[in-house]
Design a protein around this motif. Sequence first.
Motif, PDB file in Angstrom:
ATOM      1  N   LYS A 151      -4.007   2.253  -2.169  1.00  0.00           N
ATOM      2  CA  LYS A 151      -4.545   3.606  -1.976  1.00  0.00           C
ATOM      3  C   LYS A 151      -5.350   3.607  -0.767  1.00  0.00           C
ATOM      4  O   LYS A 151      -5.268   4.637   0.110  1.00  0.00           O
ATOM      5  CB  LYS A 151      -5.521   4.207  -3.028  1.00  0.00           C
ATOM      6  CG  LYS A 151      -4.687   4.461  -4.367  1.00  0.00           C
ATOM      7  CD  LYS A 151      -5.432   5.334  -5.313  1.00  0.00           C
ATOM      8  CE  LYS A 151      -5.903   6.808  -4.570  1.00  0.00           C
ATOM      9  NZ  LYS A 151      -6.480   7.873  -5.664  1.00  0.00           N
ATOM     10  N   MET A 152      -6.042   2.506  -0.605  1.00  0.00           N
ATOM     11  CA  MET A 152      -7.003   2.437   0.809  1.00  0.00           C
ATOM     12  C   MET A 152      -6.044   2.183   1.861  1.00  0.00           C
ATOM     13  O   MET A 152      -6.315   2.740   2.975  1.00  0.00           O
ATOM     14  CB  MET A 152      -7.863   1.228   0.521  1.00  0.00           C
ATOM     15  CG  MET A 152      -8.587   1.187   1.664  1.00  0.00           C
ATOM     16  SD  MET A 152      -9.993  -0.440   1.308  1.00  0.00           S
ATOM     17  CE  MET A 152     -10.721  -0.536   2.733  1.00  0.00           C
ATOM     18  N   LEU A 153      -4.842   1.432   1.708  1.00  0.00           N
ATOM     19  CA  LEU A 153      -4.057   1.355   2.700  1.00  0.00           C
ATOM     20  C   LEU A 153      -3.308   2.409   3.223  1.00  0.00           C
ATOM     21  O   LEU A 153      -2.519   2.856   4.167  1.00  0.00           O
ATOM     22  CB  LEU A 153      -2.912   0.110   2.550  1.00  0.00           C
ATOM     23  CG  LEU A 153      -3.691  -1.354   2.785  1.00  0.00           C
ATOM     24  CD1 LEU A 153      -2.995  -2.335   2.119  1.00  0.00           C
ATOM     25  CD2 LEU A 153      -3.957  -1.793   4.116  1.00  0.00           C
ATOM     26  N   GLY A 154      -2.973   3.399   2.103  1.00  0.00           N
ATOM     27  CA  GLY A 154      -2.284   4.640   2.122  1.00  0.00           C
ATOM     28  C   GLY A 154      -0.804   4.369   2.217  1.00  0.00           C
ATOM     29  O   GLY A 154       0.119   4.983   2.491  1.00  0.00           O
ATOM     30  N   SER A 155      -0.144   3.387   1.199  1.00  0.00           N
ATOM     31  CA  SER A 155       1.094   2.989   1.112  1.00  0.00           C
ATOM     32  C   SER A 155       1.420   3.511  -0.235  1.00  0.00           C
ATOM     33  O   SER A 155       0.639   3.989  -1.083  1.00  0.00           O
ATOM     34  CB  SER A 155       1.083   1.371   1.133  1.00  0.00           C
ATOM     35  OG  SER A 155       0.246   1.017   0.226  1.00  0.00           O
ATOM     36  N   ARG A 156       2.781   3.495  -0.644  1.00  0.00           N
ATOM     37  CA  ARG A 156       3.259   4.110  -1.676  1.00  0.00           C
ATOM     38  C   ARG A 156       3.466   2.900  -2.702  1.00  0.00           C
ATOM     39  O   ARG A 156       3.740   1.583  -2.157  1.00  0.00           O
ATOM     40  CB  ARG A 156       4.840   4.876  -1.289  1.00  0.00           C
ATOM     41  CG  ARG A 156       4.809   5.677  -0.440  1.00  0.00           C
ATOM     42  CD  ARG A 156       6.107   6.318  -0.155  1.00  0.00           C
ATOM     43  NE  ARG A 156       6.125   7.412   0.625  1.00  0.00           N
ATOM     44  CZ  ARG A 156       7.240   8.135   1.061  1.00  0.00           C
ATOM     45  NH1 ARG A 156       8.264   7.991   0.463  1.00  0.00           N
ATOM     46  NH2 ARG A 156       7.131   9.325   1.924  1.00  0.00           N
ATOM     47  N   PHE A 157       3.546   3.251  -3.864  1.00  0.00           N
ATOM     48  CA  PHE A 157       3.532   2.341  -5.007  1.00  0.00           C
ATOM     49  C   PHE A 157       5.121   1.781  -4.924  1.00  0.00           C
ATOM     50  O   PHE A 157       6.034   2.339  -5.008  1.00  0.00           O
ATOM     51  CB  PHE A 157       3.368   2.763  -6.401  1.00  0.00           C
ATOM     52  CG  PHE A 157       3.512   1.927  -7.481  1.00  0.00           C
ATOM     53  CD1 PHE A 157       2.630   0.932  -7.667  1.00  0.00           C
ATOM     54  CD2 PHE A 157       4.800   2.189  -8.402  1.00  0.00           C
ATOM     55  CE1 PHE A 157       2.727  -0.085  -8.824  1.00  0.00           C
ATOM     56  CE2 PHE A 157       5.049   1.160  -9.453  1.00  0.00           C
ATOM     57  CZ  PHE A 157       3.799   0.147  -9.554  1.00  0.00           C
ATOM     58  N   SER A 158       4.873   0.406  -4.941  1.00  0.00           N
ATOM     59  CA  SER A 158       6.215  -0.567  -5.128  1.00  0.00           C
ATOM     60  C   SER A 158       5.947  -1.516  -6.359  1.00  0.00           C
ATOM     61  O   SER A 158       5.275  -2.505  -6.092  1.00  0.00           O
ATOM     62  CB  SER A 158       6.483  -1.158  -3.722  1.00  0.00           C
ATOM     63  OG  SER A 158       7.756  -1.997  -3.830  1.00  0.00           O
ATOM     64  N   LEU A 159       6.611  -1.532  -7.237  1.00  0.00           N
ATOM     65  CA  LEU A 159       6.457  -2.271  -8.323  1.00  0.00           C
ATOM     66  C   LEU A 159       6.917  -3.823  -7.813  1.00  0.00           C
ATOM     67  O   LEU A 159       6.563  -4.901  -8.092  1.00  0.00           O
ATOM     68  CB  LEU A 159       7.359  -2.000  -9.694  1.00  0.00           C
ATOM     69  CG  LEU A 159       7.327  -3.035 -10.773  1.00  0.00           C
ATOM     70  CD1 LEU A 159       5.794  -3.092 -11.136  1.00  0.00           C
ATOM     71  CD2 LEU A 159       8.275  -2.658 -11.810  1.00  0.00           C
ATOM     72  N   THR A 160       7.999  -3.743  -7.129  1.00  0.00           N
ATOM     73  CA  THR A 160       8.471  -5.133  -6.348  1.00  0.00           C
ATOM     74  C   THR A 160       7.261  -5.830  -5.536  1.00  0.00           C
ATOM     75  O   THR A 160       7.259  -7.055  -5.826  1.00  0.00           O
ATOM     76  CB  THR A 160       9.764  -4.725  -5.677  1.00  0.00           C
ATOM     77  OG1 THR A 160      11.011  -4.297  -6.446  1.00  0.00           O
ATOM     78  CG2 THR A 160      10.203  -6.253  -5.066  1.00  0.00           C
ATOM     79  N   ALA A 161       6.744  -5.064  -4.453  1.00  0.00           N
ATOM     80  CA  ALA A 161       5.793  -5.576  -3.790  1.00  0.00           C
ATOM     81  C   ALA A 161       4.572  -6.170  -4.768  1.00  0.00           C
ATOM     82  O   ALA A 161       4.045  -7.277  -4.530  1.00  0.00           O
ATOM     83  CB  ALA A 161       5.125  -4.511  -2.815  1.00  0.00           C
ATOM     84  N   PHE A 162       4.175  -5.514  -5.782  1.00  0.00           N
ATOM     85  CA  PHE A 162       3.048  -5.820  -6.471  1.00  0.00           C
ATOM     86  C   PHE A 162       3.601  -7.248  -7.350  1.00  0.00           C
ATOM     87  O   PHE A 162       2.569  -8.132  -7.252  1.00  0.00           O
ATOM     88  CB  PHE A 162       2.947  -4.814  -7.603  1.00  0.00           C
ATOM     89  CG  PHE A 162       1.955  -3.634  -7.068  1.00  0.00           C
ATOM     90  CD1 PHE A 162       2.114  -2.925  -6.052  1.00  0.00           C
ATOM     91  CD2 PHE A 162       0.918  -3.463  -7.974  1.00  0.00           C
ATOM     92  CE1 PHE A 162       1.024  -2.130  -5.698  1.00  0.00           C
ATOM     93  CE2 PHE A 162      -0.273  -2.408  -7.497  1.00  0.00           C
ATOM     94  CZ  PHE A 162       0.266  -1.652  -6.290  1.00  0.00           C
ATOM     95  N   GLN A 163       4.785  -7.211  -7.818  1.00  0.00           N
ATOM     96  CA  GLN A 163       5.236  -8.356  -8.379  1.00  0.00           C
ATOM     97  C   GLN A 163       5.294  -9.728  -7.560  1.00  0.00           C
ATOM     98  O   GLN A 163       4.924 -10.808  -7.991  1.00  0.00           O
ATOM     99  CB  GLN A 163       6.402  -8.111  -9.289  1.00  0.00           C
ATOM    100  CG  GLN A 163       6.444  -7.148 -10.634  1.00  0.00           C
ATOM    101  CD  GLN A 163       7.678  -6.853 -10.974  1.00  0.00           C
ATOM    102  OE1 GLN A 163       8.886  -6.854 -10.174  1.00  0.00           O
ATOM    103  NE2 GLN A 163       7.617  -6.353 -12.195  1.00  0.00           N
ATOM    104  N   LYS A 164       5.837  -9.504  -6.401  1.00  0.00           N
ATOM    105  CA  LYS A 164       6.158 -10.456  -5.515  1.00  0.00           C
ATOM    106  C   LYS A 164       4.411 -10.945  -5.073  1.00  0.00           C
ATOM    107  O   LYS A 164       4.456 -12.442  -4.966  1.00  0.00           O
ATOM    108  CB  LYS A 164       6.772 -10.001  -4.222  1.00  0.00           C
ATOM    109  CG  LYS A 164       7.037 -11.192  -3.306  1.00  0.00           C
ATOM    110  CD  LYS A 164       7.834 -10.525  -2.058  1.00  0.00           C
ATOM    111  CE  LYS A 164       8.099 -11.619  -0.828  1.00  0.00           C
ATOM    112  NZ  LYS A 164       8.693 -11.288   0.012  1.00  0.00           N
ATOM    113  N   SER A 165       3.485 -10.168  -4.709  1.00  0.00           N
ATOM    114  CA  SER A 165       2.383 -10.628  -4.337  1.00  0.00           C
ATOM    115  C   SER A 165       1.592 -11.367  -5.504  1.00  0.00           C
ATOM    116  O   SER A 165       1.059 -12.264  -5.317  1.00  0.00           O
ATOM    117  CB  SER A 165       1.266  -9.319  -4.185  1.00  0.00           C
ATOM    118  OG  SER A 165       2.015  -8.583  -3.037  1.00  0.00           O
ATOM    119  N   ARG A 166       1.793 -11.083  -6.882  1.00  0.00           N
ATOM    120  CA  ARG A 166       1.084 -11.793  -7.844  1.00  0.00           C
ATOM    121  C   ARG A 166       1.744 -13.209  -8.011  1.00  0.00           C
ATOM    122  O   ARG A 166       1.282 -14.075  -8.412  1.00  0.00           O
ATOM    123  CB  ARG A 166       1.385 -10.963  -9.155  1.00  0.00           C
ATOM    124  CG  ARG A 166       0.337  -9.712  -9.523  1.00  0.00           C
ATOM    125  CD  ARG A 166      -0.942 -10.214  -9.462  1.00  0.00           C
ATOM    126  NE  ARG A 166      -1.394 -10.761 -10.383  1.00  0.00           N
ATOM    127  CZ  ARG A 166      -2.099 -10.586 -11.642  1.00  0.00           C
ATOM    128  NH1 ARG A 166      -2.168  -9.195 -11.567  1.00  0.00           N
ATOM    129  NH2 ARG A 166      -2.401 -11.298 -12.616  1.00  0.00           N
TER     130      ARG A 166
END
Length: 350
Positions: A120-135
């Motif tokens: 939300k702070m970056l103003g980006s859209r939700f991406s489950l793939t990006a979240f999972q990759k980061s974790r």
Amino acid sequence: MKTDVLMHLTALSNVNGKNSLREGSSVYVRIIKNNGNNSYLAAFSGGRFFLKSKIPLSEGSGFLAKLKLENGKIILQKVQSNPENKDSIQRVTTENQARFLEKMGLVPDNISFSLLQQMKMLGSRFSLTAFQKSRKIANKIKNKEKTATDVAFILEEKGISSDEKKVAEILGNDNTSGEISEKIELPLKTENPFKVFFGNILNSSENLKNQPGILTLFNHIGFCFDSGDFSIHEKKGFGSWIKIPFEFNFEEKNGNGSFCGFLKNSSKNLEKAVVCFYLENENYVFEFGLNGNKLLYLNAGCSDSLKTKILVEILNSSFEKTKIGKIDSFQDFSEFSADDIEISSVSLSV
């Protein structure tokens, strides 16, 4: 009370799943920016649109609305709160956080929740793939999982494909980085040592002589300051992070640290910063938010819990008009810590 918001019918061509939107459809509208003259940039149904409103709307606010088509225009009729729809928008709290995250397919813990706040702070859209990759990347970096998750996600948002090696280079090894900007003598007796110190850090960024590397790339992309077209700013997000590592001397002791700052696209100003000092066996962390020249809050912590208490007391006496907070756990803290932004759970029916 007038609650209609107008936008052009042709704007629907940009909506994801536009075929499902019809007369009477319910949507949740979030106001991204006030452009002046009753014009706003808003987001709903996976798209971002310019709209006109006779009623004042606040940036960051949201409301439930129903679609109405009239004379080639879309009218968003604001739905007023009442007992029938009061549960349609719920704030995510400690009690319902785990269930909310599980529904989104995320690991139900504080790291996932803080990553949503980073989004939300970056103003980006939700991406489950990006979240999972980061974790997945962060799990390979022991004792720095929270910061590593933020770094991996920010890299992706900057358009850099993240991996374990790149994240480790941004973090640095043993509290240092391969790209040190310069060695700074901490001011001991000056009228405003904070101003002198941060001035040295920020001014040095204009003349960095770092070797080309991932941190240099990290600090130079992800922003959109030059264009007056706000739609381009939106593609880049609300802003992004930089990191400036440094070395310093204090009372004949050598130390190192980092300055991590969030710069906002629309204002070109520093909005938030996290400063870390690592001095032999003691670590210090300071986190603060800014609105122009105004200090909004200041959080501080030390690896020695007893010194944390003393540090907070000193800051309270020095910054009487500023909210001072305590950072208790370094393991649960991130150099790129997002603001504590409210997350809402939205349930819509058509």
